[in-house]
Design a protein around this motif. Structure first.
Motif, PDB file in Angstrom:
ATOM      1  N   TRP A  44      37.134  85.136  64.604  1.00  0.00           N
ATOM      2  CA  TRP A  44      37.626  84.377  65.752  1.00  0.00           C
ATOM      3  C   TRP A  44      38.774  85.108  66.429  1.00  0.00           C
ATOM      4  O   TRP A  44      38.830  85.209  67.659  1.00  0.00           O
ATOM      5  CB  TRP A  44      38.098  82.986  65.321  1.00  0.00           C
ATOM      6  CG  TRP A  44      37.009  81.969  65.357  1.00  0.00           C
ATOM      7  CD1 TRP A  44      36.440  81.366  64.288  1.00  0.00           C
ATOM      8  CD2 TRP A  44      36.344  81.443  66.503  1.00  0.00           C
ATOM      9  NE1 TRP A  44      35.462  80.505  64.697  1.00  0.00           N
ATOM     10  CE2 TRP A  44      35.389  80.529  66.051  1.00  0.00           C
ATOM     11  CE3 TRP A  44      36.467  81.668  67.863  1.00  0.00           C
ATOM     12  CZ2 TRP A  44      34.549  79.843  66.922  1.00  0.00           C
ATOM     13  CZ3 TRP A  44      35.633  80.979  68.732  1.00  0.00           C
ATOM     14  CH2 TRP A  44      34.694  80.078  68.251  1.00  0.00           C
ATOM     15  N   LEU A  45      39.714  85.617  65.627  1.00  0.00           N
ATOM     16  CA  LEU A  45      40.840  86.346  66.202  1.00  0.00           C
ATOM     17  C   LEU A  45      40.372  87.599  66.937  1.00  0.00           C
ATOM     18  O   LEU A  45      40.869  87.920  68.026  1.00  0.00           O
ATOM     19  CB  LEU A  45      41.846  86.713  65.120  1.00  0.00           C
ATOM     20  CG  LEU A  45      42.619  85.554  64.511  1.00  0.00           C
ATOM     21  CD1 LEU A  45      43.481  86.032  63.357  1.00  0.00           C
ATOM     22  CD2 LEU A  45      43.470  84.870  65.566  1.00  0.00           C
ATOM     23  N   LEU A  46      39.409  88.287  66.366  1.00  0.00           N
ATOM     24  CA  LEU A  46      38.870  89.479  67.012  1.00  0.00           C
ATOM     25  C   LEU A  46      38.139  89.123  68.308  1.00  0.00           C
ATOM     26  O   LEU A  46      38.289  89.820  69.323  1.00  0.00           O
ATOM     27  CB  LEU A  46      37.936  90.201  66.050  1.00  0.00           C
ATOM     28  CG  LEU A  46      37.510  91.608  66.403  1.00  0.00           C
ATOM     29  CD1 LEU A  46      38.715  92.505  66.616  1.00  0.00           C
ATOM     30  CD2 LEU A  46      36.637  92.176  65.300  1.00  0.00           C
ATOM     31  N   LEU A  47      37.375  88.044  68.296  1.00  0.00           N
ATOM     32  CA  LEU A  47      36.695  87.609  69.517  1.00  0.00           C
ATOM     33  C   LEU A  47      37.697  87.250  70.618  1.00  0.00           C
ATOM     34  O   LEU A  47      37.503  87.596  71.788  1.00  0.00           O
ATOM     35  CB  LEU A  47      35.785  86.407  69.231  1.00  0.00           C
ATOM     36  CG  LEU A  47      34.451  86.715  68.594  1.00  0.00           C
ATOM     37  CD1 LEU A  47      33.750  85.420  68.202  1.00  0.00           C
ATOM     38  CD2 LEU A  47      33.577  87.526  69.520  1.00  0.00           C
ATOM     39  N   SER A  50      41.206  91.331  76.117  1.00  0.00           N
ATOM     40  CA  SER A  50      41.241  92.725  76.553  1.00  0.00           C
ATOM     41  C   SER A  50      40.201  93.005  77.635  1.00  0.00           C
ATOM     42  O   SER A  50      40.472  93.754  78.574  1.00  0.00           O
ATOM     43  CB  SER A  50      41.050  93.664  75.368  1.00  0.00           C
ATOM     44  OG  SER A  50      39.773  93.500  74.803  1.00  0.00           O
ATOM     45  N   GLY A  51      39.029  92.412  77.532  1.00  0.00           N
ATOM     46  CA  GLY A  51      38.028  92.565  78.587  1.00  0.00           C
ATOM     47  C   GLY A  51      38.477  91.967  79.906  1.00  0.00           C
ATOM     48  O   GLY A  51      38.275  92.551  80.973  1.00  0.00           O
ATOM     49  N   TYR A  52      39.115  90.819  79.828  1.00  0.00           N
ATOM     50  CA  TYR A  52      39.630  90.181  81.038  1.00  0.00           C
ATOM     51  C   TYR A  52      40.727  91.028  81.681  1.00  0.00           C
ATOM     52  O   TYR A  52      40.709  91.277  82.888  1.00  0.00           O
ATOM     53  CB  TYR A  52      40.161  88.789  80.708  1.00  0.00           C
ATOM     54  CG  TYR A  52      40.809  88.112  81.893  1.00  0.00           C
ATOM     55  CD1 TYR A  52      40.028  87.557  82.900  1.00  0.00           C
ATOM     56  CD2 TYR A  52      42.183  88.047  82.014  1.00  0.00           C
ATOM     57  CE1 TYR A  52      40.614  86.953  83.999  1.00  0.00           C
ATOM     58  CE2 TYR A  52      42.779  87.449  83.102  1.00  0.00           C
ATOM     59  CZ  TYR A  52      41.989  86.895  84.093  1.00  0.00           C
ATOM     60  OH  TYR A  52      42.574  86.313  85.178  1.00  0.00           O
ATOM     61  N   LEU A  61      30.300  94.678  71.356  1.00  0.00           N
ATOM     62  CA  LEU A  61      31.034  94.419  70.117  1.00  0.00           C
ATOM     63  C   LEU A  61      31.141  92.925  69.831  1.00  0.00           C
ATOM     64  O   LEU A  61      30.979  92.491  68.681  1.00  0.00           O
ATOM     65  CB  LEU A  61      32.427  95.039  70.191  1.00  0.00           C
ATOM     66  CG  LEU A  61      32.477  96.558  70.182  1.00  0.00           C
ATOM     67  CD1 LEU A  61      33.906  97.036  70.412  1.00  0.00           C
ATOM     68  CD2 LEU A  61      31.919  97.116  68.891  1.00  0.00           C
ATOM     69  N   LYS A  62      31.392  92.146  70.877  1.00  0.00           N
ATOM     70  CA  LYS A  62      31.472  90.696  70.694  1.00  0.00           C
ATOM     71  C   LYS A  62      30.127  90.123  70.269  1.00  0.00           C
ATOM     72  O   LYS A  62      30.052  89.279  69.372  1.00  0.00           O
ATOM     73  CB  LYS A  62      31.952  90.036  71.990  1.00  0.00           C
ATOM     74  CG  LYS A  62      33.409  90.280  72.291  1.00  0.00           C
ATOM     75  CD  LYS A  62      33.799  89.822  73.669  1.00  0.00           C
ATOM     76  CE  LYS A  62      33.552  88.354  73.883  1.00  0.00           C
ATOM     77  NZ  LYS A  62      33.994  87.904  75.217  1.00  0.00           N
ATOM     78  N   GLY A  63      29.060  90.583  70.897  1.00  0.00           N
ATOM     79  CA  GLY A  63      27.728  90.104  70.540  1.00  0.00           C
ATOM     80  C   GLY A  63      27.357  90.457  69.111  1.00  0.00           C
ATOM     81  O   GLY A  63      26.793  89.641  68.379  1.00  0.00           O
ATOM     82  N   ARG A  64      27.689  91.672  68.702  1.00  0.00           N
ATOM     83  CA  ARG A  64      27.394  92.104  67.332  1.00  0.00           C
ATOM     84  C   ARG A  64      28.180  91.276  66.319  1.00  0.00           C
ATOM     85  O   ARG A  64      27.661  90.891  65.279  1.00  0.00           O
ATOM     86  CB  ARG A  64      27.708  93.582  67.179  1.00  0.00           C
ATOM     87  CG  ARG A  64      27.199  94.156  65.894  1.00  0.00           C
ATOM     88  CD  ARG A  64      27.282  95.677  65.912  1.00  0.00           C
ATOM     89  NE  ARG A  64      26.620  96.216  64.736  1.00  0.00           N
ATOM     90  CZ  ARG A  64      27.224  96.409  63.568  1.00  0.00           C
ATOM     91  NH1 ARG A  64      28.505  96.141  63.442  1.00  0.00           N
ATOM     92  NH2 ARG A  64      26.565  96.892  62.551  1.00  0.00           N
ATOM     93  N   LEU A  65      29.420  90.986  66.647  1.00  0.00           N
ATOM     94  CA  LEU A  65      30.234  90.160  65.759  1.00  0.00           C
ATOM     95  C   LEU A  65      29.641  88.756  65.614  1.00  0.00           C
ATOM     96  O   LEU A  65      29.563  88.217  64.514  1.00  0.00           O
ATOM     97  CB  LEU A  65      31.665  90.077  66.289  1.00  0.00           C
ATOM     98  CG  LEU A  65      32.666  89.313  65.451  1.00  0.00           C
ATOM     99  CD1 LEU A  65      32.902  90.034  64.133  1.00  0.00           C
ATOM    100  CD2 LEU A  65      33.973  89.157  66.196  1.00  0.00           C
TER     101      LEU A  65
END
Length: 86
Positions: free
Chosen positions: A13-16, A22-24, A46-50
């Motif tokens: 969750w923290l990584l997402l 960061s993307g924003y 990366l988000k999708g893989r996570l």
């Protein structure tokens, strides 16, 4: 008491959240450059893989299922990169 998998989900969750922010920031602060677009697509991958591995619990799934989902994600990302770069 939290188990190892609960800590992994908390970290996920923290990584997402960090990847989303960061993307924003990358899109808001930068000009509409191709490199920024490709970086945004990399963050989305990366988000999708996570999500696929941890939240859909495919990290410990049979290789066939994990391969199908990760292959699909990689294919979609590659198509988007090709379309965006053109």
């Amino acid at each position: 008491m939290k188990t190892h998998s609960m800590y992994r989900l908390d970290l996920g969750w923290l990584l997402l959240i960090g990847l989303t922010v960061s993307g924003y920031v990358l899109r808001v602060e930068a000009t509409a450059d191709v490199l920024v677009g490709l970086a945004t697509l990399a963050i989305a991958y990366l988000k999708g893989r996570l999500v696929v591995l941890d939240f859909m619990e495919l990290r410990h799934a049979p290789r066939v299922w994990r391969g199908i989902f990760e292959g699909w994600l990689l294919l979609v990302t590659a198509v988007l990169v090709a379309v965006y770069s053109a």
